[in-house]
Scaffold this active site. Structure first.
Site, PDB file in Angstrom:
ATOM      1  N   HIS A 223       0.810  -1.214   0.000  1.00  0.00           N
ATOM      2  CA  HIS A 223       0.000   0.000   0.000  1.00  0.00           C
ATOM      3  C   HIS A 223       0.844   1.264   0.000  1.00  0.00           C
ATOM      4  O   HIS A 223       0.373   2.317  -0.436  1.00  0.00           O
ATOM      5  CB  HIS A 223      -0.948   0.007   1.207  1.00  0.00           C
ATOM      6  N   GLY A 224       2.035   1.197   0.492  1.00  0.00           N
ATOM      7  CA  GLY A 224       2.861   2.393   0.449  1.00  0.00           C
ATOM      8  C   GLY A 224       4.077   2.269   1.325  1.00  0.00           C
ATOM      9  O   GLY A 224       4.149   1.396   2.193  1.00  0.00           O
TER      10      GLY A 224
END
Lengths: 315, 478
Positions: free
Chosen positions: B326-327
């Site tokens: 996701h990051g």
């Protein structure tokens, strides 16, 4: 496939029909109930953008109401004034700011760009007829659709809350605290006169419409230029500015306060007075009105004499 | 070009009409048109990154053929790892390089060494995590000889770049989408109507639920120090609805759009907030990513087979990687870890497949037990979402410590009644429609057209009224 397309078209037509119905009915209800009546019963009205908004402290000037608003082009001023005039018979004289930057093409952007349309249009949309809204649609379809849907939601909420009071949504004197003039001047180069012919078409045409409207209501109208710093970069278009003034507005009296003497600390920046400058200017302007400025045959001469007369005390 | 923008509202009908009327029903032309449209759609964000997408497509196309054609295992391995390394290399460079450089610099600073790391000053190419995963699954499937390499370059390019799924999924599999690309498609009225209904519901979720919740969630999270515990808790609940409305709304629009062109994409959400345990939640949330990790990471690692230690290890790996996907932020890693902890008991006690059926199937209301477990599962996910939304770990800890203070029992300072009404309406519709693929699928299905259309028009008008300024989809940043 034909059935699908036919049904989609019917659905979209029904949808837009409903949208139009919501738009018209909410506008009708708001128009019927909207309150633009000022308790003060003002004799004088000031219109325009941030320059007069910061210059005219209407708590100092007798019977004057300042409804100028930051970044407001004449398009919105026109519809706002229409409602104000309908409900305020006490108004005798209207001062409209006409300053150098109001002829710039960027004023047209201020009418419909995403940043401005979202706030201005939403506020005044019930009072803007559909044919005038078309101008916004043509120039920024996406921004217009967003603002259009948002304005319908806002109108709907106002009706539910029975909030029809517009007197506090029209603008008004802005008490500006900042004093950035010295720092700006350090970074400002010499002003080069500009003789380019690009001007704001929509903005100027709505100024003409505004003046016609005032004349139809048989009120006095003056174009004014609020004080601005001598080194203000907007002066670069002075020649074109004056040309438009004399060619398109020669039937309206023009009062120029731009060279009203103020020190750097009385400006918020090169275009706007801060609260100290506004106080000084408003006291002086109030006295000028009391001394019969509006009855003089040559008003600009009277202003200039008063500026000169008071220059020593002002400075 | 956002799905909830005027540009897309113009783009979609044009492509739709050209697709069904301008291609003479020929598959080749249909695929070419969809590919050009997809590249145009992508270029509307930033045309420069289109070259990266094309490069990634070319790389996987050629390496897949090389892997497929060779019998030599070493050559196979070489081509396979070359493709994997380049794909992950790009993803790592754009998405994770700065994170690692900065984390390394902080680590050195802690032992007294000061370095000024060189960081990349480029934006993350939109959709890179999604199309990279498309490519990876394709290459892995070829390498494992589950499928044969696609020889038609247009077809393969369309598989990677098909515009409804290009920027935020669902993450498709070659085994599922490629056969649909290669098969002749003809217009199906029921499918197209279904597609429009799913788009409508997706827009409702995005504009009415996600964007309205975002207003409050952002205010509360961005100024968390100024709010009471009860308001912060409410902010976390708003974020839970925001992220669900945002991402599942996007997926619904993507699936609906694909249906208009005759495609069935993988389902991405299945009413996850009605889950009775975390394992069920993960079977219903971002399904295409969960199953991707299951098939290409969890099972190759051994899955739930092997010793207890291996099960624990595999579960943690998959959730940490999922968080990291996701990051590049420790908050996502902690979010992944939390979910691993949540799911661990059910893995260890083999209760992770208890709730496979739709909750209260065929009934109007859930029983008290189901309701209790739905509430518990939702509370756990809300708790984890705080880490997901927070700016950094410090912010998350500050947010949590303030929630669990005396002010938790005060009246929240934000009480948007209209939003509570909208969320309630949303939950009711989702509950009624939970047995379908999306909430509107079977709603009013056997009713007269006047009733059905009145309901759809009501939803459309709500969307119109609440549209305001278009907000980007959260998952674009991933």
């Amino acid at each position: 496939m034909k059935t699908f397309i036919k049904n989609v078209i019917i659905y979209i037509s029904l949808f837009f029909g409903l949208v139009l119905l919501i738009e018209l009915s909410t506008a009708l209800i708001i128009n019927r109930h909207a309150n633009f009546k000022f308790e003060l019963k003002p004799k004088y009205l000031v219109l325009g953008h941030s320059h007069p908004e910061c210059a005219f402290n209407d708590s100092i000037i007798y019977k004057l109401k300042n409804i100028a608003r930051s970044a407001e082009p004449y398009y919105y001023t026109y519809f706002k004034l229409k409602k104000v005039l309908e409900q305020n018979s006490s108004i005798e004289t209207i001062f409209i700011e006409y300053t150098n930057n109001q002829i710039n093409p960027e004023m047209d952007d201020w009418t419909w760009d995403d940043e401005h349309i979202s706030s201005r249009y939403v506020n005044y949309s019930p009072f803007i007829p559909l044919n005038h809204q078309f101008i916004l649609l043509l120039n920024n379809p996406t921004g217009f659709f967003n603002a259009f849907s948002y304005s319908n939601k806002s109108k709907f909420i106002n009706i539910v809350k029975e909030d029809y009071d517009y007197t506090n949504k029209l603008g008004g004197y802005l008490y500006l605290v900042r004093d950035k003039t010295d720092s700006i001047l350090k970074n400002t180069s010499k002003i080069d006169p500009k003789n380019s012919i690009t001007i704001s078409k929509t903005n100027i045409s709505y100024l003409e419409k505004t003046i016609e409207l005032i004349k139809r209501h048989k009120k006095n109208v003056f174009l004014i230029r609020s004080p601005q710093h001598p080194k203000c970069v907007d002066y670069k278009n002075e020649t074109i500015y004056k040309h438009i003034l004399f060619s398109r507005f020669n039937d309206v009296e023009y009062l120029d306060f731009s060279n009203f003497p103020l020190s750097n600390s009385e400006f918020g920046d090169l275009e706007h007075l801060n609260h100290k400058g506004a106080k000084k200017f408003s006291i002086w302007f109030n006295k000028l009105i009391k001394d019969g400025l509006l009855l003089k045959a040559n008003k600009q001469e009277f202003i200039n004499i008063n500026i000169q007369k008071n220059k020593k005390t002002i400075l | 070009m956002l799905f909830n923008s005027l540009n897309f509202a113009i783009f979609l009908p044009i492509v739709f009409l050209l697709y069904w009327f301008g291609t003479n029903g020929k598959l080749k032309y249909q695929n070419i048109l969809l590919l050009i449209s997809s590249y145009f759609f992508y270029a509307c964000w930033d045309w420069r990154f289109l070259f990266l997408l094309m490069f990634s497509t070319l790389l996987d196309y050629f390496t897949a053929i090389k892997i497929s054609n060779t019998k030599n295992l070493n050559f196979k391995k070489t081509w396979f790892w070359l493709s994997i390394s380049i794909n992950l290399g790009f993803l790592g460079l754009f998405k994770y390089y700065n994170f690692f450089a900065e984390s390394f610099s902080i680590a050195l600073k802690n032992i007294g060494l000061h370095v000024n790391p060189w960081t990349l000053k480029v934006i993350l190419p939109v959709g890179i995590s999604f199309y990279t995963f498309h490519g990876l699954s394709y290459i892995i499937d070829i390498y494992k000889e589950r499928i044969k390499a696609e020889k038609n370059f247009i077809d393969y390019s369309l598989f990677v770049s098909f515009f409804p799924l290009l920027v935020a999924g669902p993450i498709e599999r070659a085994t599922h989408l490629l056969p649909q690309i290669q098969k002749k498609r003809s217009f199906c009225y029921a499918k197209a109507v279904d597609g429009l209904k799913q788009i409508l519901w997706g827009l409702f979720k995005k504009v009415i639920i996600a964007d309205q919740c975002a207003d409050y969630a952002n205010q509360i999270f961005n100024n968390s120090a100024n709010y009471s515990g009860s308001t912060l808790l409410l902010g976390a609940v708003f974020f839970a609805f925001q992220i669900y409305g945002d991402f599942s709304g996007y997926s619904d629009i993507a699936l609906g759009t694909a249906r208009l062109f005759g495609f069935d994409l993988l389902r991405n959400f299945a009413f996850p907030y009605f889950s009775r345990d975390i394992a069920e939640f993960w079977r219903r949330w971002h399904i295409s990513l969960s199953t991707w990790f299951r098939d290409y990471l969890y099972i190759p690692l051994g899955g739930s087979k092997g010793s207890t230690w291996q099960k624990i290890r595999n579960t943690f790996i998959i959730f940490i990687v999922s968080g990291f996907w996701h990051g590049a932020n420790w908050t996502f890693i902690v979010w992944g870890l939390l979910n691993a902890l949540y799911i661990m008991p059910s893995i260890l006690f083999k209760t992770n497949r208890t709730n496979l059926e739709i909750v209260a199937k065929g009934k109007y209301f859930p029983n008290l037990k189901d309701l209790f477990f739905i509430g518990m599962t939702f509370s756990l996910t809300v708790f984890a979402w705080i880490f997901f939304r927070a700016e950094n770990l410090g912010h998350a800890m500050q947010y949590l410590s303030q929630i669990f203070s005396k002010t938790l029992f005060s009246i929240p300072s934000k009480k948007p009644i209209y939003l509570f009404v909208l969320i309630f309406l949303f939950i009711v519709i989702e509950w009624i429609g939970r047995e379908g693929e999306y909430a509107l699928e079977n709603l009013f299905k056997n009713q007269r057209r006047v009733k059905r259309w009145s309901f759809y028009l009501f939803i459309s008008i709500l969307i119109f009224l609440f549209q305001g300024k278009q907000q980007e989809f959260i998952y674009f940043q991933f």
